[in-house]
Design an enzyme around this catalytic site. Structure first.
Site, PDB file in Angstrom:
ATOM      1  N   GLU A  95       0.988  -1.070   0.067  1.00  0.00           N
ATOM      2  CA  GLU A  95       0.032   0.004   0.134  1.00  0.00           C
ATOM      3  C   GLU A  95       0.789   1.350  -0.021  1.00  0.00           C
ATOM      4  O   GLU A  95       1.979   1.385   0.364  1.00  0.00           O
ATOM      5  CB  GLU A  95      -1.189  -0.038   1.297  1.00  0.00           C
ATOM      6  CG  GLU A  95      -0.137   0.179   2.355  1.00  0.00           C
ATOM      7  CD  GLU A  95      -1.136   0.282   3.745  1.00  0.00           C
ATOM      8  OE1 GLU A  95      -2.054   1.067   3.685  1.00  0.00           O
ATOM      9  OE2 GLU A  95      -0.984  -0.228   4.772  1.00  0.00           O
ATOM     10  N   TRP A  96       0.450   2.273  -0.600  1.00  0.00           N
ATOM     11  CA  TRP A  96       0.987   3.529  -0.557  1.00  0.00           C
ATOM     12  C   TRP A  96       0.837   4.307   0.695  1.00  0.00           C
ATOM     13  O   TRP A  96      -0.397   4.576   1.236  1.00  0.00           O
ATOM     14  CB  TRP A  96       0.593   4.375  -1.645  1.00  0.00           C
ATOM     15  CG  TRP A  96       1.327   6.082  -1.798  1.00  0.00           C
ATOM     16  CD1 TRP A  96       0.521   6.901  -1.159  1.00  0.00           C
ATOM     17  CD2 TRP A  96       2.602   6.150  -2.329  1.00  0.00           C
ATOM     18  NE1 TRP A  96       1.246   8.076  -1.425  1.00  0.00           N
ATOM     19  CE2 TRP A  96       2.462   7.564  -1.975  1.00  0.00           C
ATOM     20  CE3 TRP A  96       3.479   5.606  -2.613  1.00  0.00           C
ATOM     21  CZ2 TRP A  96       3.525   8.338  -2.207  1.00  0.00           C
ATOM     22  CZ3 TRP A  96       4.464   6.474  -2.892  1.00  0.00           C
ATOM     23  CH2 TRP A  96       4.752   7.772  -2.680  1.00  0.00           C
ATOM     24  N   ILE A  97       1.780   4.643   1.334  1.00  0.00           N
ATOM     25  CA  ILE A  97       1.603   5.499   2.686  1.00  0.00           C
ATOM     26  C   ILE A  97       2.030   6.734   2.209  1.00  0.00           C
ATOM     27  O   ILE A  97       3.263   7.357   1.983  1.00  0.00           O
ATOM     28  CB  ILE A  97       2.670   4.977   3.859  1.00  0.00           C
ATOM     29  CG1 ILE A  97       2.245   3.644   4.102  1.00  0.00           C
ATOM     30  CG2 ILE A  97       2.492   5.654   5.026  1.00  0.00           C
ATOM     31  CD1 ILE A  97       0.668   3.194   4.488  1.00  0.00           C
ATOM     32  N   ASP A 200      17.692  -3.004  10.763  1.00  0.00           N
ATOM     33  CA  ASP A 200      18.218  -2.026  10.035  1.00  0.00           C
ATOM     34  C   ASP A 200      17.608  -0.617  10.443  1.00  0.00           C
ATOM     35  O   ASP A 200      17.236  -0.051   9.451  1.00  0.00           O
ATOM     36  CB  ASP A 200      18.070  -2.490   8.406  1.00  0.00           C
ATOM     37  CG  ASP A 200      18.928  -1.554   7.742  1.00  0.00           C
ATOM     38  OD1 ASP A 200      19.775  -0.873   8.247  1.00  0.00           O
ATOM     39  OD2 ASP A 200      18.814  -1.455   6.450  1.00  0.00           O
TER      40      ASP A 200
END
Length: 293
Positions: A95-97, A200
């Site tokens: 999904e695009w955040i 990371d």
């Protein structure tokens, strides 16, 4: 296959074949191409790489889903991975955040989120399969002793790669060997809890959404000593006192943390040495000299 046609194929493979409306290239970090995709029903983010192994994005997808199981820890929803043949590409559809302005309490929220993440525990150290940090593969497996895992699967593996890359001259190699022989003088073994780590966690691997939620991205997951995660956040900066205060309210660190911190930072410096070259050599040498004389 044109750019649009391979993206259509990627969407089809991940069950999102609902009408492609727009494709916009965006920043994808150091190693990937990335796109903001709009369809009739979704806004999506696609990461892709033409030469990474087939499992690279499967591991990232698994890591994101695992992080998202922690209480109040947000990660982008993963729709799936894809592989196209012409051009040859592997990738990940999420999904695009929409990024937002960091709220005044963003650092505190992040500290609490990482503490929540670290409350996910396991009976052993490591992970069930190979993972990646950047483009570097990392062998794992399950280990009952943290010091042994850290020595063999983190420091030793990076030192061996540095030698292969011509980045482990004789004096550095001698100090590495001496340090590994004595590592259990500073790094605990089995008297700590294996906790889920992002693996990371630098300042570029979290973001604030337009709704004010903290999202974690680009993980390199494993179960380890939570001090290692904190040590990395201190290596290159970008985390405020508010972050550490919020974290330590939930998970304090003991009095020996500052003595161990450089040894945990050493792993990440070796990673940077192997990726970017000798520009990180002096920092590696400084830590090796500190502990081996």
């Amino acid at each position: 296959m044109t750019e649009v046609s391979w993206i259509k194929e990627a969407l089809k493979q991940t069950g999102l074949n609902s009408g492609l409306l727009n494709v916009q290239p965006v920043s994808g970090g150091d190693i990937n191409e990335a796109y903001h995709i709009t369809t009739q029903t979704h806004e999506l983010f696609i990461k892709t790489h033409s030469s990474m192994p087939a499992d690279f994005f499967n591991i990232e997808a698994e890591g994101l889903r695992l992080l998202g199981k922690a209480n109040d820890v947000y990660t982008p929803k993963v729709f799936g991975v894809f592989a196209t043949e012409s051009p040859l590409r592997h990738g990940l559809v999420m999904e695009w955040i929409e990024g937002g302005r960091p709220p005044g309490r963003a650092d505190q929220l992040l500290g609490s989120s990482i503490a929540n993440l670290h409350e996910m525990t396991h009976t052993s150290f490591g992970y069930s399969k190979l993972t990646y940090i950047g483009e570097i593969p990392q062998q794992n497996g399950w280990w009952t002793d943290w010091c042994t895992y850290y020595k063999r699967k983190r420091l030793r593996s990076q030192a061996d790669l540095a030698e292969k890359n011509g980045l482990l001259p004789a004096k550095r190699k001698k100090r590495v060997e001496k340090l590994l022989e004595r590592l259990d003088e500073w790094i605990p073994g089995s008297d700590i809890t294996p906790r889920l780590l992002h693996g990371d966690l630098w300042s570029g691997n979290w973001m604030v959404s337009s709704g004010g939620y903290i999202y974690l991205i680009d993980p390199s997951v494993f179960y380890g000593h939570h001090e290692m995660e904190l040590a990395f956040t201190e290596l290159f900066g970008g985390f405020s006192n508010n972050f550490y205060d919020a974290y330590k309210e939930r998970l304090p660190v003991d009095s020996e943390y500052n003595n161990r911190k450089p040894l945990y930072q050493l792993f990440y410096l070796f990673v940077h040495l192997n990726i970017f070259g000798e520009m990180y050599g002096s920092q590696v040498d400084s830590i090796l000299k500190k502990y081996t004389g």
